[in-house]
Design a protein around this motif. Structure first.
Motif, PDB file in Angstrom:
ATOM      1  N   ILE A 236      -2.742  12.337  -2.073  1.00 30.22           N
ATOM      2  CA  ILE A 236      -3.199  13.647  -1.620  1.00 30.22           C
ATOM      3  C   ILE A 236      -2.521  14.642  -2.554  1.00 30.22           C
ATOM      4  O   ILE A 236      -1.292  14.695  -2.630  1.00 30.22           O
ATOM      5  N   LEU A 237      -3.333  15.377  -3.302  1.00 29.40           N
ATOM      6  CA  LEU A 237      -2.786  16.227  -4.349  1.00 29.40           C
ATOM      7  C   LEU A 237      -3.127  17.691  -4.132  1.00 29.40           C
ATOM      8  O   LEU A 237      -4.170  18.018  -3.570  1.00 29.40           O
ATOM      9  N   PRO A 238      -2.249  18.573  -4.613  1.00 26.69           N
ATOM     10  CA  PRO A 238      -2.536  20.017  -4.533  1.00 26.69           C
ATOM     11  C   PRO A 238      -3.624  20.383  -5.531  1.00 26.69           C
ATOM     12  O   PRO A 238      -3.942  19.608  -6.433  1.00 26.69           O
ATOM     13  N   GLU A 239      -4.159  21.549  -5.386  1.00 29.34           N
ATOM     14  CA  GLU A 239      -5.238  22.001  -6.259  1.00 29.34           C
ATOM     15  C   GLU A 239      -4.725  22.653  -7.536  1.00 29.34           C
ATOM     16  O   GLU A 239      -5.513  23.069  -8.366  1.00 29.34           O
TER      17      GLU A 239
ATOM     18  N   VAL B 264      -7.889  14.988  -0.246  1.00 30.37           N
ATOM     19  CA  VAL B 264      -7.365  16.310   0.064  1.00 30.37           C
ATOM     20  C   VAL B 264      -6.791  16.365   1.482  1.00 30.37           C
ATOM     21  O   VAL B 264      -6.109  17.321   1.824  1.00 30.37           O
ATOM     22  N   LYS B 265      -7.066  15.331   2.301  1.00 32.52           N
ATOM     23  CA  LYS B 265      -6.566  15.292   3.672  1.00 32.52           C
ATOM     24  C   LYS B 265      -5.973  13.924   3.985  1.00 32.52           C
ATOM     25  O   LYS B 265      -6.434  12.897   3.488  1.00 32.52           O
TER      26      LYS B 265
ATOM     27  N   ARG C 115       0.858  -1.184   0.000  1.00 28.23           N
ATOM     28  CA  ARG C 115       0.000   0.000   0.000  1.00 28.23           C
ATOM     29  C   ARG C 115       0.893   1.232   0.000  1.00 28.23           C
ATOM     30  O   ARG C 115       1.925   1.250   0.666  1.00 28.23           O
ATOM     31  N   LYS C 116       0.460   2.265  -0.749  1.00 28.14           N
ATOM     32  CA  LYS C 116       1.253   3.476  -0.845  1.00 28.14           C
ATOM     33  C   LYS C 116       0.389   4.711  -0.600  1.00 28.14           C
ATOM     34  O   LYS C 116      -0.718   4.805  -1.101  1.00 28.14           O
ATOM     35  N   LEU C 117       0.943   5.631   0.171  1.00 35.69           N
ATOM     36  CA  LEU C 117       0.328   6.940   0.377  1.00 35.69           C
ATOM     37  C   LEU C 117       1.280   7.971  -0.213  1.00 35.69           C
ATOM     38  O   LEU C 117       2.437   8.069   0.204  1.00 35.69           O
ATOM     39  N   TYR C 118       0.806   8.696  -1.220  1.00 36.04           N
ATOM     40  CA  TYR C 118       1.585   9.782  -1.807  1.00 36.04           C
ATOM     41  C   TYR C 118       0.970  11.084  -1.309  1.00 36.04           C
ATOM     42  O   TYR C 118      -0.143  11.433  -1.684  1.00 36.04           O
ATOM     43  N   ASP C 119       1.683  11.778  -0.427  1.00 30.57           N
ATOM     44  CA  ASP C 119       1.196  13.043   0.119  1.00 30.57           C
ATOM     45  C   ASP C 119       1.895  14.180  -0.603  1.00 30.57           C
ATOM     46  O   ASP C 119       3.000  14.586  -0.253  1.00 30.57           O
TER      47      ASP C 119
END
Length: 119
Positions: A69-72, A96-97, A30-34
């Motif tokens: 989680i990506l910037p706008e 977004v969070k 599992r991967k979380l890309y913040d």
């Protein structure tokens, strides 16, 4: 696995990340890309080259779930990158969070053939 991108993100940095995942045989986890505080600094040509590299990785090994989680900002580049990442046969969601992203991600199993240490 968690990757945190803060500030400008370049093609070279993303290639290094993909290579590290490959070298560590970590694609199935599992991967979380913040990247909520990041700004993509790549040309469209670099995005396409990265896409070719990522598709090759998708064909080599099973992909584990990914929460991003990506910037706008960076709409066009992010849309192209997401399209490439989404081609892999795995669960993928955009957030977004961090809290909701982690909750969703940890509720999912890793890809088949991955090994996880649970303590």
């Amino acid at each position: 696995m968690t990757v945190v991108a803060d500030g400008e993100v370049t093609y070279g940095e993303l290639v290094a990340m993909v290579d590290a995942l490959h070298d560590g045989n970590a694609h199935g986890y599992r991967k979380l890309y913040d990247g909520g505080r990041s700004l993509m600094r790549m040309t469209l040509e670099e995005v396409l080259m990265l896409g070719v590299r990522m598709r090759a990785e998708h064909e080599r090994s099973p992909m584990g779930p990914m929460a991003a989680i990506l910037p706008e900002v960076d709409g066009e580049i992010l849309a192209r990158l997401l399209g490439m990442v989404a081609l892999a046969d795995r669960p993928l969601r955009i957030f977004v969070k961090t809290g909701p992203a982690l909750k969703w991600l940890l509720a999912l199993p890793s890809a088949p053939h991955s090994i996880e240490l649970v303590t």
